[in-house]
Scaffold this active site. Structure first.
Site, short mmCIF file in Angstrom:
data_model
loop_
_atom_site.label_atom_id
_atom_site.label_comp_id
_atom_site.label_asym_id
_atom_site.label_seq_id
_atom_site.Cartn_x
_atom_site.Cartn_y
_atom_site.Cartn_z
N LYS A 36 0.82 -1.23 0.00
CA LYS A 36 0.00 0.00 0.00
C LYS A 36 0.85 1.27 0.00
O LYS A 36 0.34 2.33 -0.39
CB LYS A 36 -0.96 0.00 1.18
CG LYS A 36 -0.31 0.27 2.52
CD LYS A 36 -1.31 0.19 3.65
CE LYS A 36 -0.69 0.69 4.93
NZ LYS A 36 -1.29 0.09 6.13
N ARG A 131 -7.62 1.53 16.76
CA ARG A 131 -8.03 1.60 15.37
C ARG A 131 -8.95 0.40 15.16
O ARG A 131 -9.86 0.19 15.96
CB ARG A 131 -6.82 1.65 14.43
CG ARG A 131 -7.14 2.40 13.14
CD ARG A 131 -5.96 2.50 12.18
NE ARG A 131 -5.66 1.21 11.56
CZ ARG A 131 -4.72 1.03 10.63
NH1 ARG A 131 -3.99 2.06 10.23
NH2 ARG A 131 -4.50 -0.17 10.11
C1 LIG Z 1 -0.46 -0.70 6.67
C2 LIG Z 1 -0.80 -1.92 7.39
C3 LIG Z 1 0.19 -2.88 7.62
C4 LIG Z 1 1.63 -2.67 7.21
O1 LIG Z 1 2.19 -1.66 7.98
P1 LIG Z 1 3.77 -1.33 7.88
O2 LIG Z 1 4.03 -0.43 9.02
O3 LIG Z 1 3.96 -0.64 6.56
O4 LIG Z 1 4.49 -2.60 7.95
C5 LIG Z 1 -0.20 -4.03 8.27
N1 LIG Z 1 -1.46 -4.24 8.67
C6 LIG Z 1 -2.44 -3.34 8.46
C7 LIG Z 1 -3.81 -3.64 8.91
C8 LIG Z 1 -2.14 -2.15 7.81
O5 LIG Z 1 -3.10 -1.27 7.60
#
Ligand SMILES: *Cc1c(COP(=O)(O)O)cnc(C)c1O
Length: 354
Positions: A36, A131
């Protein structure tokens, strides 16, 4: 190549994936590589697969659609809890999704039956970051109702920390997750395949060789893309912090003061700007602004150069100590996560691959 440009080193991304994978594997944990931060870029995704990732994850269905098309057959996970309106596309595009709401899970189940598929679901619990996730004491109810649905498989339990509340994954909350999992398994006579324990903020626990209970999956984005954990932003041993480099062009360079002249009001974004008087400096303007990247996420590779500030389309830099840079020169930056996300999602930033 037109500027601004983000130059993406695919070898470094592959290497970082290998580093993260080795670290996780030693603790019996599988890595889901998260795209992402780079708009689900399929070449970056391919580099992650080349580095040993077995599954890809993204928060956006549009990105999953891109990955599905470019990399058929690779298992895909939807990270952001889907909305009711997204049930159909979630089942169509994702093999597994993170969920916390019974209504949505029911919609996914109905949609999966309609599409003749089994959609896998990971139930998210909130361990205090506030969250996504159901409050732990309400998990049994959600689980009981979800287990009764046809069309979905409850593949496991997941948690996500350090995103909103900044809560650090630690022995205590990972232990709480383990207790919760064991309690549910005992109560419902099931065994969860996947305990999806978190994101790049869980990497310090791996580095320290600390227990993470039953966690056997981590969803890692920044750790791969920028080679760091996300609690203190420490570089992972052997990883590259600079798989991405942003390049922008100098379009003006004049000696000017550092204090604006005249009566001062709000800037373009409604803030009251503050300035330090450093006298007259050689001020460069780069064709780079907030429509391209948030400037807070940029650090000039040449440490002689400093960022004064910027606006939507201009970045103001101090070129006093870099006399060789002039109009037409290219300035290069390392990016932090915010700038990476901005650059990869901005239509104005060209993407170059090496
Ligand atoms: C963005 C996200 C991740 C990955 O996070 P990083 O800090 O980039 O490793 C993992 N799980 C969820 C639910 C996320 O939204």
């Amino acid at each position: 190549m037109a500027l601004p440009e983000i130059v993406i080193n695919l070898e470094k991304i592959k290497h970082n994936t290998q580093i993260v994978k080795a670290l996780a594997e030693a603790a019996g944990i599988k890595v889901v590589a998260v795209t992402k931060g780079c708009l689900g870029d399929s070449r970056i995704a391919q580099a992650m697969l080349d580095g040993g990732a077995e599954m890809l994850a993204d928060s956006r269905l549009e990105n999953l659609a891109r990955l599905r098309l470019a990399l058929p057959g690779i298992p895909l996970m939807l990270l952001r809890i889907p909305g009711l309106s997204q049930a159909k596309d979630t089942v169509r595009l994702a093999d597994v999704s993170l969920n916390s709401d019974l209504q949505v899970i029911k919609a996914l189940a109905a949609e999966a039956l309609r599409q003749g598929k089994t959609h896998r679901v990971i139930l998210m619990v909130d361990l205090g970051d506030l969250r996504e996730g159901i409050w732990p004491e309400n998990l049994p109810g959600l689980l009981e109702e979800s287990l009764a649905l046809k069309g979905i498989e409850i593949e496991g339990i997941g948690a996500n920390l350090a995103c909103y509340g900044g809560v650090v994954p630690a022995k205590e909350n990972m232990g709480q997750l383990e207790l919760l999992v064991e309690d549910m398994e005992k109560r419902f006579g099931c065994t969860f395949k996947v305990i999806s324990g978190g994101n790049s903020a869980n990497l310090p626990l791996l580095l320290a060789g600390q227990e993470q209970g039953r966690v056997n999956q981590l969803r890692i984005g920044e750790g791969i893309l920028l080679g760091c954990e996300t609690v203190n932003r420490q570089l992972l041993p052997g990883a590259f912090p600079d798989a991405f480099m942003l390049r922008a062009e100098v379009v003006e360079c004049y000696e000017k003061p550092t204090m604006p002249l005249g009566e001062m009001g709000q800037d373009a974004f409604g803030n009251l700007p503050q300035f330090i008087d450093e006298g007259w400096r050689r001020r460069g303007i780069l064709a780079l602004g907030r429509q391209d990247v948030p400037m807070e996420g940029l650090s000039p590779i040449d440490s002689r150069l400093k960022i004064f500030g910027g606006s939507s389309d201009h970045l103001l830099v101090d070129l006093t100590d870099t006399p060789e840079l002039m109009v037409g020169s290219v300035v290069e930056f390392n990016v932090r996560y915010g700038a990476l996300l901005g650059a990869m999602t901005s239509p104005f930033v060209q993407k170059g691959y090496i």
